[in-house]
Design an enzyme around this catalytic site. Structure first.
Site, mmCIF file in Angstrom:
data_model
loop_
_atom_site.group_PDB
_atom_site.id
_atom_site.type_symbol
_atom_site.label_atom_id
_atom_site.label_comp_id
_atom_site.label_asym_id
_atom_site.label_seq_id
_atom_site.Cartn_x
_atom_site.Cartn_y
_atom_site.Cartn_z
ATOM 1 N N ASP A 186 0.852 -1.179 0.000
ATOM 2 C CA ASP A 186 0.000 0.000 0.000
ATOM 3 C C ASP A 186 0.893 1.235 0.000
ATOM 4 O O ASP A 186 2.092 1.145 0.242
ATOM 5 C CB ASP A 186 -0.905 -0.032 1.238
ATOM 6 C CG ASP A 186 -1.849 1.150 1.295
ATOM 7 O OD1 ASP A 186 -2.343 1.558 0.230
ATOM 8 O OD2 ASP A 186 -2.074 1.668 2.396
ATOM 9 N N THR A 244 -2.767 1.340 -4.582
ATOM 10 C CA THR A 244 -3.231 2.499 -3.838
ATOM 11 C C THR A 244 -4.573 2.978 -4.358
ATOM 12 O O THR A 244 -4.967 2.673 -5.492
ATOM 13 C CB THR A 244 -2.194 3.641 -3.917
ATOM 14 O OG1 THR A 244 -2.672 4.776 -3.200
ATOM 15 C CG2 THR A 244 -1.940 4.038 -5.360
#
Length: 647
Positions: free
Chosen positions: A203, A454
């Site tokens: 992430d 993301t």
């Protein structure tokens, strides 16, 4: 008091009850019971004198009981190979027992060897069934050759894994002094997997970055401003502000403190407001009012006196969801005026706007994103009394519905959040953590492919990837974005595949957005995987949590069967952490959901390099040596045993 619909579901966020009760004036009222009504352990009564409460999820109807199921356990590749070898050795054991039993009866086919003088049979043995004698002899040979199976292998391996896991927690290089956190091992079964990772999925926010938002710039009514020493300074002079600054705003930090669950505050502008100042006031009202932060009282922080503050009544909150990608509030001003303030991603706010500097704001948002800043658009709408009554009625009906409550709420939200007036956009910076670039470069040098997954917009994600070293300036960056149909997506994938073959570039990078990824995974998985395998780095932006898990699963089931590792810090990363072979949680500022659901937890992304290259490397060497020792020991004992009995 009456509870409607006692059909309990195991979905944590799905609460579809309705409560009816009688007030002091003998009037029946109905109120919805949703996720926002649940009180967790330790909750305290604040901002109200009394509440109506009812225990509806108890005993076996609790969410925990309804969601109880055995968790699928992850197994390492070494453990799977051990099971394979044990099955092979078991087949060898059974084969040896069968062959030995057959050879015995072949040897005893002659009468002189069937009953030698030193081993006379009893009468019972002579009259017994041949099938029973064969089975008895077969079991006897199994017991005789059972040393082939290393029975103590599993116990020794598990002990080695358990004791070896303490080295991670004892490593001072994995200790973060600022937060006083050391590395945690939630499972010791995957220690050796750390040394075999081929793909790392990470992430961005909170994992590669600090997750500390600092205001940098904003766009108000088509004019771009920068924050300098606590003041907003425009790019150029404006008619109403020759020096290009907003003198009435001394510090942006005050905007974070002027809010309440039912009331909010803001500082008014000077008496002689111009049209520009009014628009700026609306922008800062949206910033200070459009949220769900609660405080116990009005905090002035020394900005003027209380006459500069006004109280707004919070009427409704239109909660954020991943489909709309925005949230809104409806407030009532001291004069009785009702306003709707909305904020969200530019892709969800701008299409809903019918006024304001839309094109200028869009350009500013793109410029902010190219600098690696995270953007948010603000809009508002003034509601008449008739419009608010209609909105209030439809919201009440949707929130008290027992069937299809989510769909009805979504329809009402779409009805409310339209015909907005754009106010502007904000841009905040989330700076990178220490040594992120060095860690990603080390992973790349070790032959590990790094994917960044993301939810940020395309320009922001690309800018951060370049700054953290995920993408290089010399890398040929390919894009699969804004695809509208399956055919268009397939054609773009074919073009990318041809470009990769034709371009004589050592490294390629791929950028994919969530919409195009959904189309690619629908019918073109093989073509998409072919493009991804030829790219050194892949960036997926505008992704939902479920899409992250789907991407990891796609890599896991590929023909190469690579070992995958997922890194995340928030609850939205739990799905991909559980899907990957090895899940690592970052103990950051978004709670401990990721750390608790992960296999290993570390405080910073930079610790990943030592965790893989040192601990993972040595764990794999230790376990491989131990397993080989046991199997070689078994083979040697068999050879020695056969040689001893052949003498």
């Amino acid at each position: 008091m009456w509870i409607h619909n006692r059909n309990f579901t195991k979905i944590l966020w799905l609460v579809k009850q309705k409560i009816s009760y009688v007030t002091q004036h003998l009037k029946w009222l109905k109120r919805p019971l949703g996720p926002e009504s649940l009180l967790l352990r330790g909750a305290r009564l604040k901002n109200t004198k009394e509440i109506f409460g009812v225990a509806i999820y108890t005993g076996m109807e609790t969410k925990m009981a309804l969601n109880y199921k055995s968790k699928s356990q992850k197994r390492s590749a070494v453990e799977k190979s051990m099971n394979t070898f044990l099955i092979i050795y078991l087949i060898i054991l059974i084969s040896e027992a069968i062959i030995s039993t057959i050879l015995k009866y072949t040897w005893q086919a002659e009468e002189k060897w069937d009953e030698p003088w030193y081993n006379q049979k009893t009468e019972h043995q002579r009259n017994s069934s041949k099938i029973l004698r064969f089975i008895s002899d077969f079991l006897a040979f199994l017991v005789l050759y059972n040393f082939i199976i290393p029975i103590s292998l599993y116990v020794t391996v598990e002990m080695q894994k358990f004791l070896g896991s303490f080295f991670i927690g004892w490593d001072l290089d994995l200790y973060h002094e600022e937060s006083d956190q050391k590395a945690q091992v939630n499972t010791s079964d995957l220690n050796e997997e750390l040394g075999q990772v081929e793909y790392v999925f990470t992430d961005k926010t909170g994992t590669l970055t600090e997750n500390e938002m600092q205001f940098r710039e904003c766009s108000i009514n088509g004019i771009k401003y920068q924050e300098i020493n606590g003041r907003l300074v425009s790019e150029g002079p404006t008619p109403d502000s020759p020096e290009g600054s907003l003198s009435y705003l001394n510090s942006l930090s005050h905007l974070n403190n002027l809010s309440h669950l039912t009331t909010s505050s803001f500082r008014t502008s000077p008496e002689n407001e111009t049209e520009l100042i009014k628009e700026h006031d609306l922008f800062f009202k949206a910033v200070s009012l459009c949220h769900t932060v609660q405080i116990s009282n009005v905090q002035t922080d020394g900005i003027g006196d209380e006459n500069y503050f006004k109280l707004y009544k919070l009427l409704h909150i239109l909660e954020f969801d991943s489909d709309r990608r925005r949230m809104s509030v409806i407030v009532q001003s001291p004069s009785g005026e009702k306003l709707l303030f909305a904020k969200g991603a530019e892709s969800s706010i701008l299409p809903k706007c019918i006024g304001g500097e839309i094109e200028k704001t869009r350009i500013h948002v793109d410029e902010f994103a190219l600098k690696g800043l995270r953007t948010l658009c603000m809009a508002y709408k003034q509601l008449t009394s008739k419009e608010y009554e209609e909105i209030d009625r439809r919201l009440f009906e949707a929130r008290t519905a027992l069937q299809q409550r989510e769909e009805k709420l979504a329809d009402v939200f779409q009805f409310i959040e339209k015909d907005l007036m754009l106010l502007g956009a904000t841009a905040v910076e989330d700076r990178l953590q220490d040594r992120v670039r060095e860690t990603i470069e080390a992973l790349r040098m070790a032959g590990i492919k790094v994917w960044v997954l993301t939810g940020d917009k395309h320009e922001t994600a690309v800018s951060v990837s370049l700054s953290c070293g995920h993408f290089h300036r010399t890398m040929n960056i390919l894009e699969l974005i804004n695809q509208k149909s399956d055919s268009e997506c397939a054609e773009q994938l074919r073009q990318l595949a041809r470009r990769i073959k034709e371009d004589h570039v050592i490294q390629h990078g791929l950028v994919v957005d969530g919409t195009s990824l959904s189309l690619a995974l629908r019918e073109h998985e093989k073509l998409f995987m072919e493009v991804c395998r030829n790219c050194s780095a892949v960036l997926c932006c505008r992704m939902a949590p479920l899409q992250k898990a789907k991407v990891i699963r796609l890599i896991k089931i590929s023909p190469e069967k690579p070992i995958t590792l997922a890194v995340g810090d928030g609850a939205n990363d739990v799905s991909m952490i559980q899907e990957a072979h090895v899940g690592i949680g970052i103990m950051g500022k978004e709670g401990r959901q990721a750390a608790r659901n992960s296999d290993y937890a570390i405080a910073r992304f930079k610790f990943l390099s030592k965790l893989l290259f040192v601990h993972g490397h040595f764990y794999y060497i230790r376990i491989a040596t131990l397993v080989q020792y046991f199997f070689y020991k078994v083979s040697f004992m068999e050879i020695f045993y056969n040689h001893l009995h052949s003498i």
